[in-house]
Design a protein around this motif. Structure first.
Motif, PDB file in Angstrom:
ATOM      1  N   SER A 103       0.956  -1.047   0.275  1.00  0.00           N
ATOM      2  CA  SER A 103       0.073  -0.113  -0.335  1.00  0.00           C
ATOM      3  C   SER A 103       0.386   1.277   0.431  1.00  0.00           C
ATOM      4  O   SER A 103       1.572   0.917   0.850  1.00  0.00           O
ATOM      5  CB  SER A 103      -1.251   0.289   1.515  1.00  0.00           C
ATOM      6  N   PRO A 104       0.747   2.212  -0.995  1.00  0.00           N
ATOM      7  CA  PRO A 104       1.392   3.170  -0.746  1.00  0.00           C
ATOM      8  C   PRO A 104       1.441   4.436   0.196  1.00  0.00           C
ATOM      9  O   PRO A 104       0.744   3.870   1.093  1.00  0.00           O
ATOM     10  CB  PRO A 104       0.349   4.164  -2.013  1.00  0.00           C
ATOM     11  N   TYR A 133      -7.206   7.841   6.098  1.00  0.00           N
ATOM     12  CA  TYR A 133      -6.231   6.455   5.226  1.00  0.00           C
ATOM     13  C   TYR A 133      -6.130   5.963   5.915  1.00  0.00           C
ATOM     14  O   TYR A 133      -5.651   4.445   5.728  1.00  0.00           O
ATOM     15  CB  TYR A 133      -5.392   7.853   4.422  1.00  0.00           C
ATOM     16  N   GLY A 134      -5.130   6.270   7.311  1.00  0.00           N
ATOM     17  CA  GLY A 134      -4.705   5.326   8.827  1.00  0.00           C
ATOM     18  C   GLY A 134      -6.304   3.626   8.611  1.00  0.00           C
ATOM     19  O   GLY A 134      -5.631   2.860   8.620  1.00  0.00           O
ATOM     20  N   ASN A 135      -7.070   4.409   8.434  1.00  0.00           N
ATOM     21  CA  ASN A 135      -8.142   3.549   8.618  1.00  0.00           C
ATOM     22  C   ASN A 135      -8.399   2.959   7.958  1.00  0.00           C
ATOM     23  O   ASN A 135      -8.465   1.443   8.051  1.00  0.00           O
ATOM     24  CB  ASN A 135      -9.495   3.564   9.100  1.00  0.00           C
ATOM     25  N   LEU A 136      -7.986   3.178   6.338  1.00  0.00           N
ATOM     26  CA  LEU A 136      -8.528   2.479   5.097  1.00  0.00           C
ATOM     27  C   LEU A 136      -6.988   1.759   4.590  1.00  0.00           C
ATOM     28  O   LEU A 136      -7.398   0.098   4.434  1.00  0.00           O
ATOM     29  CB  LEU A 136      -7.984   3.455   3.851  1.00  0.00           C
ATOM     30  N   ILE A 137      -5.816   2.064   5.465  1.00  0.00           N
ATOM     31  CA  ILE A 137      -4.370   0.593   6.036  1.00  0.00           C
ATOM     32  C   ILE A 137      -5.500  -0.255   6.456  1.00  0.00           C
ATOM     33  O   ILE A 137      -5.277  -1.666   6.488  1.00  0.00           O
ATOM     34  CB  ILE A 137      -3.164   1.510   5.739  1.00  0.00           C
ATOM     35  N   MET A 138      -5.998  -0.124   7.382  1.00  0.00           N
ATOM     36  CA  MET A 138      -5.833  -0.691   8.841  1.00  0.00           C
ATOM     37  C   MET A 138      -7.514  -1.660   8.020  1.00  0.00           C
ATOM     38  O   MET A 138      -7.036  -2.955   7.940  1.00  0.00           O
ATOM     39  CB  MET A 138      -6.033  -0.396   9.744  1.00  0.00           C
ATOM     40  N   GLU A 139      -8.321  -1.415   8.109  1.00  0.00           N
ATOM     41  CA  GLU A 139      -9.802  -2.225   6.833  1.00  0.00           C
ATOM     42  C   GLU A 139      -8.510  -2.827   5.664  1.00  0.00           C
ATOM     43  O   GLU A 139      -9.511  -4.298   6.161  1.00  0.00           O
ATOM     44  CB  GLU A 139     -10.245  -1.203   6.414  1.00  0.00           C
ATOM     45  N   LYS A 140      -7.994  -2.638   4.953  1.00  0.00           N
ATOM     46  CA  LYS A 140      -7.637  -3.483   3.885  1.00  0.00           C
ATOM     47  C   LYS A 140      -6.932  -4.456   4.970  1.00  0.00           C
ATOM     48  O   LYS A 140      -7.166  -5.854   4.024  1.00  0.00           O
ATOM     49  CB  LYS A 140      -6.419  -2.622   3.284  1.00  0.00           C
TER      50      LYS A 140
END
Length: 110
Positions: free
Chosen positions: A52-53, A97-104
């Motif tokens: 992830s970027p 965006y941090g939540n997006l990475i955690m969700e992934k």
């Protein structure tokens, strides 16, 4: 004077060694041996192999927000966008965006 130079060499040698080892470990982690890639269990469409970027990499125009358009090269992240867009603004702040990475990552573990 000779004793002082000898002391300096003995003092800095372990520090230089530790710094060098830290650089090697960081390089190995960045190269894909860390949590984002490497030998994990692969999920659908190979998401486990995709790195992830960072927020700064994803924020291509530098406006301190990440939009769906900026994530078009990362379709494996787009599927979580609406879920973490708390204000439904169509753009993610850095904490979102941090939540997006955690969700992934959470989805990857299932």
């Amino acid at each position: 004077m000779k004793t002082l130079n000898s002391f300096k060499k003995r003092f800095w040698l372990p520090i230089a060694f530790v710094v060098g080892m830290a650089c090697i470990v960081q390089s190995a982690h960045t190269a894909g041996m860390g949590s984002e890639g490497g030998a994990g269990g692969a999920t659908d469409q190979g998401d486990a192999m995709r790195k992830s970027p960072t927020f700064m990499e994803a924020d291509k125009n530098g406006d301190h927000y990440v939009t769906k358009d900026e994530l078009k090269d990362y379709p494996y992240l787009l599927k979580y966008f609406d879920k973490v867009d708390a204000g439904e603004t169509g753009r993610l702040e850095e904490h979102e965006y941090g939540n997006l990475i955690m969700e992934k990552s959470r989805e990857k573990g299932r």
